[in-house]
Design a protein around this motif. Structure first.
Motif, PDB file in Angstrom:
ATOM      1  N   PRO A 156       0.842  -1.197   0.000  1.00 33.48           N
ATOM      2  CA  PRO A 156       0.000   0.000   0.000  1.00 33.48           C
ATOM      3  C   PRO A 156       0.879   1.249   0.000  1.00 33.48           C
ATOM      4  O   PRO A 156       1.978   1.249   0.571  1.00 33.48           O
ATOM      5  N   VAL A 157       0.395   2.313  -0.617  1.00 31.28           N
ATOM      6  CA  VAL A 157       1.164   3.560  -0.691  1.00 31.28           C
ATOM      7  C   VAL A 157       1.187   4.278   0.651  1.00 31.28           C
ATOM      8  O   VAL A 157       2.192   4.893   1.028  1.00 31.28           O
ATOM      9  N   GLY A 158       0.085   4.216   1.392  1.00 26.37           N
ATOM     10  CA  GLY A 158      -0.007   4.936   2.655  1.00 26.37           C
ATOM     11  C   GLY A 158       1.022   4.487   3.671  1.00 26.37           C
ATOM     12  O   GLY A 158       0.999   3.336   4.116  1.00 26.37           O
ATOM     13  N   GLY A 159       1.934   5.369   4.037  1.00 22.92           N
ATOM     14  CA  GLY A 159       2.912   5.091   5.078  1.00 22.92           C
ATOM     15  C   GLY A 159       4.163   4.376   4.621  1.00 22.92           C
ATOM     16  O   GLY A 159       5.089   4.193   5.408  1.00 22.92           O
ATOM     17  N   LEU A 160       4.224   3.947   3.365  1.00 18.27           N
ATOM     18  CA  LEU A 160       5.390   3.229   2.863  1.00 18.27           C
ATOM     19  C   LEU A 160       5.835   3.828   1.531  1.00 18.27           C
ATOM     20  O   LEU A 160       5.019   4.330   0.763  1.00 18.27           O
ATOM     21  N   THR A 161       7.132   3.715   1.254  1.00 17.71           N
ATOM     22  CA  THR A 161       7.660   4.249  -0.004  1.00 17.71           C
ATOM     23  C   THR A 161       7.866   3.177  -1.066  1.00 17.71           C
ATOM     24  O   THR A 161       8.183   3.499  -2.208  1.00 17.71           O
ATOM     25  N   ASP A 162       7.662   1.920  -0.719  1.00 13.74           N
ATOM     26  CA  ASP A 162       8.013   0.811  -1.607  1.00 13.74           C
ATOM     27  C   ASP A 162       7.324   0.897  -2.975  1.00 13.74           C
ATOM     28  O   ASP A 162       7.961   0.765  -4.019  1.00 13.74           O
ATOM     29  N   SER A 163       6.010   1.100  -2.982  1.00 11.43           N
ATOM     30  CA  SER A 163       5.299   1.157  -4.259  1.00 11.43           C
ATOM     31  C   SER A 163       5.591   2.449  -5.012  1.00 11.43           C
ATOM     32  O   SER A 163       5.526   2.473  -6.245  1.00 11.43           O
ATOM     33  N   VAL A 164       5.899   3.510  -4.294  1.00 13.16           N
ATOM     34  CA  VAL A 164       6.293   4.757  -4.948  1.00 13.16           C
ATOM     35  C   VAL A 164       7.596   4.532  -5.706  1.00 13.16           C
ATOM     36  O   VAL A 164       7.781   5.016  -6.833  1.00 13.16           O
ATOM     37  N   ILE A 165       8.497   3.767  -5.105  1.00 13.26           N
ATOM     38  CA  ILE A 165       9.761   3.413  -5.763  1.00 13.26           C
ATOM     39  C   ILE A 165       9.490   2.538  -6.990  1.00 13.26           C
ATOM     40  O   ILE A 165       9.999   2.789  -8.079  1.00 13.26           O
ATOM     41  N   MET A 166       8.656   1.512  -6.816  1.00 14.06           N
ATOM     42  CA  MET A 166       8.380   0.583  -7.912  1.00 14.06           C
ATOM     43  C   MET A 166       7.667   1.257  -9.069  1.00 14.06           C
ATOM     44  O   MET A 166       7.824   0.857 -10.226  1.00 14.06           O
ATOM     45  N   ALA A 167       6.878   2.269  -8.783  1.00 10.48           N
ATOM     46  CA  ALA A 167       6.119   2.955  -9.835  1.00 10.48           C
ATOM     47  C   ALA A 167       7.032   3.583 -10.876  1.00 10.48           C
ATOM     48  O   ALA A 167       6.624   3.794 -12.024  1.00 10.48           O
ATOM     49  N   LYS A 168       8.287   3.851 -10.495  1.00  8.21           N
ATOM     50  CA  LYS A 168       9.242   4.455 -11.429  1.00  8.21           C
ATOM     51  C   LYS A 168       9.685   3.471 -12.506  1.00  8.21           C
ATOM     52  O   LYS A 168      10.148   3.886 -13.573  1.00  8.21           O
ATOM     53  N   TYR A 169       9.533   2.174 -12.237  1.00  8.61           N
ATOM     54  CA  TYR A 169      10.081   1.150 -13.114  1.00  8.61           C
ATOM     55  C   TYR A 169       9.060   0.511 -14.053  1.00  8.61           C
ATOM     56  O   TYR A 169       9.435  -0.324 -14.874  1.00  8.61           O
ATOM     57  N   VAL A 170       7.780   0.839 -13.902  1.00 13.14           N
ATOM     58  CA  VAL A 170       6.735   0.114 -14.640  1.00 13.14           C
ATOM     59  C   VAL A 170       6.063   1.001 -15.683  1.00 13.14           C
ATOM     60  O   VAL A 170       6.155   2.229 -15.639  1.00 13.14           O
ATOM     61  N   ASP A 171       5.361   0.335 -16.604  1.00 12.30           N
ATOM     62  CA  ASP A 171       4.651   1.069 -17.652  1.00 12.30           C
ATOM     63  C   ASP A 171       3.353   1.682 -17.140  1.00 12.30           C
ATOM     64  O   ASP A 171       2.984   2.790 -17.547  1.00 12.30           O
ATOM     65  N   LYS A 172       2.644   0.970 -16.260  1.00 14.08           N
ATOM     66  CA  LYS A 172       1.357   1.437 -15.762  1.00 14.08           C
ATOM     67  C   LYS A 172       1.186   1.082 -14.287  1.00 14.08           C
ATOM     68  O   LYS A 172       1.734   0.088 -13.811  1.00 14.08           O
ATOM     69  N   VAL A 173       0.406   1.909 -13.601  1.00  9.51           N
ATOM     70  CA  VAL A 173       0.061   1.642 -12.206  1.00  9.51           C
ATOM     71  C   VAL A 173      -1.458   1.566 -12.089  1.00  9.51           C
ATOM     72  O   VAL A 173      -2.173   2.446 -12.591  1.00  9.51           O
ATOM     73  N   ALA A 174      -1.959   0.519 -11.437  1.00  6.81           N
ATOM     74  CA  ALA A 174      -3.389   0.381 -11.153  1.00  6.81           C
ATOM     75  C   ALA A 174      -3.586   0.471  -9.646  1.00  6.81           C
ATOM     76  O   ALA A 174      -2.899  -0.195  -8.873  1.00  6.81           O
ATOM     77  N   ILE A 175      -4.523   1.312  -9.227  1.00  5.76           N
ATOM     78  CA  ILE A 175      -4.796   1.523  -7.804  1.00  5.76           C
ATOM     79  C   ILE A 175      -6.059   0.766  -7.420  1.00  5.76           C
ATOM     80  O   ILE A 175      -7.106   0.924  -8.063  1.00  5.76           O
ATOM     81  N   VAL A 176      -5.975  -0.048  -6.379  1.00  7.78           N
ATOM     82  CA  VAL A 176      -7.132  -0.789  -5.882  1.00  7.78           C
ATOM     83  C   VAL A 176      -7.735  -0.049  -4.691  1.00  7.78           C
ATOM     84  O   VAL A 176      -7.010   0.395  -3.792  1.00  7.78           O
ATOM     85  N   CYS A 177      -9.051   0.090  -4.693  1.00  9.50           N
ATOM     86  CA  CYS A 177      -9.750   0.599  -3.512  1.00  9.50           C
ATOM     87  C   CYS A 177     -10.921  -0.332  -3.231  1.00  9.50           C
ATOM     88  O   CYS A 177     -11.293  -1.152  -4.077  1.00  9.50           O
ATOM     89  N   ALA A 178     -11.497  -0.245  -2.048  1.00  7.16           N
ATOM     90  CA  ALA A 178     -12.577  -1.147  -1.659  1.00  7.16           C
ATOM     91  C   ALA A 178     -13.795  -0.353  -1.196  1.00  7.16           C
ATOM     92  O   ALA A 178     -13.679   0.618  -0.442  1.00  7.16           O
ATOM     93  N   VAL A 179     -14.958  -0.782  -1.646  1.00  6.61           N
ATOM     94  CA  VAL A 179     -16.215  -0.133  -1.286  1.00  6.61           C
ATOM     95  C   VAL A 179     -16.455  -0.249   0.222  1.00  6.61           C
ATOM     96  O   VAL A 179     -16.234  -1.293   0.828  1.00  6.61           O
TER      97      VAL A 179
END
Length: 224
Positions: A156-179
């Motif tokens: 998850p992006v909240g509170g962590l930098t891991d996915s922010v780092i990974m987003a630099k390396y990929v073609d597309k980012v999909a965000i999941v949210c829950a109702v």
């Protein structure tokens, strides 16, 4: 444990059909470049990110493509449990080894035709540093030449930098949210965080929509 691989086990369900729609939308989400690497992330834990990434990977594999699913949650990765595979060595272990010589030994075949898994591996003391390393960038470039699609299950992006780092390396980012789970401000903050690093956001996958005709949940893809 409940079988979460709905696209494989119940391919005619509304959930499986929704996942296939997500797959198609991602395939055609860019007119300017080929989309091969996709990061699936979310705002907080519990939104169904790993469920989506696992089933999305299966949907691509069922389309006759060679697919690699990578667990980039080096802290609490669970894809190996979803696929009932080992996690004694995975991404974290590979990133501290000789990538060129060893990478093939870390890729596990799943029971799904065309689908391979690179699990998270041992929990390292420095997950963010490993993901932000030149070796990780080199690994992604190497694997991109071996597979038609790579799906990254991030933190998850909240509170962590891991996915922010990974987003630099990929073609597309999909965000999941829950109702009835993800707050609007959490989703907005996630989008802004990714936009600040110029991540290419494909859209939002709305998860856990009650389905009157199924015991599972519906999942729908929304272009942003």
């Amino acid at each position: 444990m409940k079988n979460e691989l709905i696209v494989d086990q119940n391919p005619k369900s509304s959930v499986a059909e929704a996942i296939r729609i997500v797959r198609t939308n991602l395939q055609f989400s860019s007119a300017d470049k080929e989309v091969k690497t996709i990061l699936v992330t979310s705002s907080i834990a519990g939104e169904g990110k790993s469920f989506i990434s696992s089933n999305l990977a299966i949907a691509f594999a069922q389309n006759g493509k060679k697919v690699l699913l990578i667990d980039c949650d080096l802290r609490r990765g669970r894809l190996h449990r979803i696929f009932n595979l080992e996690n004694d060595k995975g991404l974290s272990n590979l990133l501290i080894s000789d990538i060129q010589a060893n990478f093939s030994g870390y890729l596990q075949k799943t029971r799904i035709k065309n689908l391979f898994l690179l699990s998270s591996g041992s929990v390292p003391p420095n997950p963010s540093e490993l993901l932000d390393s030149k070796k990780n960038e080199t690994l992604i470039e190497l694997l991109s030449k071996k597979f038609d699609y790579i799906i990254f299950d991030g933190t998850p992006v909240g509170g962590l930098t891991d996915s922010v780092i990974m987003a630099k390396y990929v073609d597309k980012v999909a965000i999941v949210c829950a109702v009835n789970y993800t707050k609007v401000d959490q989703l907005v903050n996630t989008q802004k965080t990714l936009e600040n690093i110029e991540a290419d956001i494909a859209g939002v996958i709305v998860n856990k929509i009650p389905d009157m005709h199924s015991s599972y949940y519906g999942n729908y893809y929304v272009e942003d």
